[in-house]
Write an enzyme that holds these catalytic residues in place. Structure first.
Site, PDB file in Angstrom:
ATOM      1  N   HIS A  37      39.982 -95.396 -20.334  1.00 14.97           N
ATOM      2  CA  HIS A  37      41.091 -94.355 -20.130  1.00 14.97           C
ATOM      3  C   HIS A  37      42.218 -94.842 -19.023  1.00 14.97           C
ATOM      4  CE1 HIS A  37      37.651 -91.732 -21.706  1.00 14.97           C
ATOM      5  NE2 HIS A  37      38.473 -91.456 -22.622  1.00 14.97           N
ATOM      6  N   ASP A 150      39.342 -96.667 -30.854  1.00 16.08           N
ATOM      7  CA  ASP A 150      39.396 -95.754 -31.936  1.00 16.08           C
ATOM      8  C   ASP A 150      40.477 -96.348 -33.069  1.00 16.08           C
ATOM      9  OD1 ASP A 150      37.578 -93.449 -31.160  1.00 16.08           O
ATOM     10  OD2 ASP A 150      38.726 -93.826 -29.490  1.00 16.08           O
ATOM     11  N   SER A 186      32.865 -92.881 -23.397  1.00 14.92           N
ATOM     12  CA  SER A 186      32.262 -91.689 -22.633  1.00 14.92           C
ATOM     13  C   SER A 186      30.505 -91.235 -23.163  1.00 14.92           C
ATOM     14  CB  SER A 186      32.988 -90.548 -22.946  1.00 14.92           C
ATOM     15  OG  SER A 186      34.446 -90.736 -22.563  1.00 14.92           O
TER      16      SER A 186
END
Ligand code: PAF
Length: 288
Positions: A37, A150, A186
């Site tokens: 991130h 993703d 995560s």
């Protein structure tokens, strides 16, 4: 660094910044931030004057029995990391404000959502499309930065942003990996040390795939190689798909385009991990 919970306040802050001629960089997240991130935040920082990061565990993208309740939440820890990385504002709305009782709108992106995670998580991408559209409307014109881990999500977001003429420019960034190749996520926090060691077979198999592809090995044989490695170390496989990187349509046996997306979702215990690589485009996950 500011933390804003209120939707109107966030809209006004962004509108004021634009009035002053500032470019906004936006990183949407569900929190539990890791280096993957933070690399997106660095990219937003590089491209813009004001960096906004949303932290919102979006209920509409989790299906029944998925990990919405246990998804890691740590606003204070996330705020520390973001402040150290030079973010300007965190947007952390409540679920009640994002989804008032009387909201009736759905957003569905066709065909791109048919396979891969779309086939295994019904409604997931409708939830992603809805929340990201709402976030884009709150932030307004900006550059939004997403990770390529993703991969299907990124393609879906690019598609509805274009289809709905949203004034947002989308940037996709390479997957960030641990030193041993495990893609940062995560959800890695759910893994025990023994499970984490088993999970490494995924990035190893994707790395092998690059060498096999470069040596002209048939796509079906590459797929088998990945499956066999996963069968030995994961508890179940949702999918191993070789597809067009643009349309996400699975490749036919006889096809051999210059670029091939390999996307995988597999489970160790209750933890579902995803990873992908584009043969002919990406560096191999390990040693690339
Ligand atoms: O990738 C994520 O963390 C989420 O799917 C996103 C894009 C923030 C939407 O909730």
């Amino acid at each position: 660094m500011k933390i804003i919970h209120n939707i109107n306040e966030m809209q006004h802050l962004c509108a004021d910044a634009r009035m002053q001629g500032q470019k906004i960089g936006f990183v949407p997240t569900m929190g539990a931030l890791h280096e993957g991130h933070l690399k997106l935040v660095d990219e937003a920082r590089r491209r813009s004057d004001l960096v906004a990061v949303s932290i919102f565990v979006n209920p509409t993208q989790f299906g029944p029995g998925e990990d919405f309740e246990k998804y890691p939440r740590n606003l204070d820890g996330d705020a520390e990391k973001l402040s150290a990385r030079g973010a300007d504002v965190i947007f952390n709305p409540s679920a009640g404000d994002m989804y008032p009782q009387n909201s009736l709108t759905k957003i569905h992106v066709d065909t791109l959502t048919n396979g891969l995670c779309g086939a295994h998580r019904p409604g997931h991408f409708d939830g992603v499309a809805l929340v990201v559209t709402k976030l884009f409307n709150i932030i307004g014109p900006c550059t939004a930065v997403f990770g390529r881990k993703d991969y299907q999500q990124l393609q879906v977001i690019r598609q509805f942003t274009k289809d709905l003429n949203l004034p947002v420019s989308i940037v996709g960034m390479p997957t960030v990996r641990e030193a041993d190749g495990l893609a940062m996520s995560s959800r890695n926090a759910y893994l025990t040390a023994e499970e984490r060691a088993r999970a490494l077979s995924l990035s190893r198999a994707l790395t092998d795939a690059h060498a096999l592809f470069a040596n002209g090995v048939a796509l079906l044989t590459i797929e088998d190689h990945i499956r066999n490695n996963l069968i030995a170390s994961f508890d179940s496989i949702d999918y191993v798909t070789l597809a067009s990187p643009d349309t996400l349509v699975p490749l036919e046996e006889a096809q051999r385009p210059p670029k091939v997306l390999i996307a995988v979702a597999a489970r160790i215990g209750a933890t579902r991990l995803i990873d992908n690589t584009v043969l002919g485009e990406d560096a191999p996950p390990i040693g690339g």
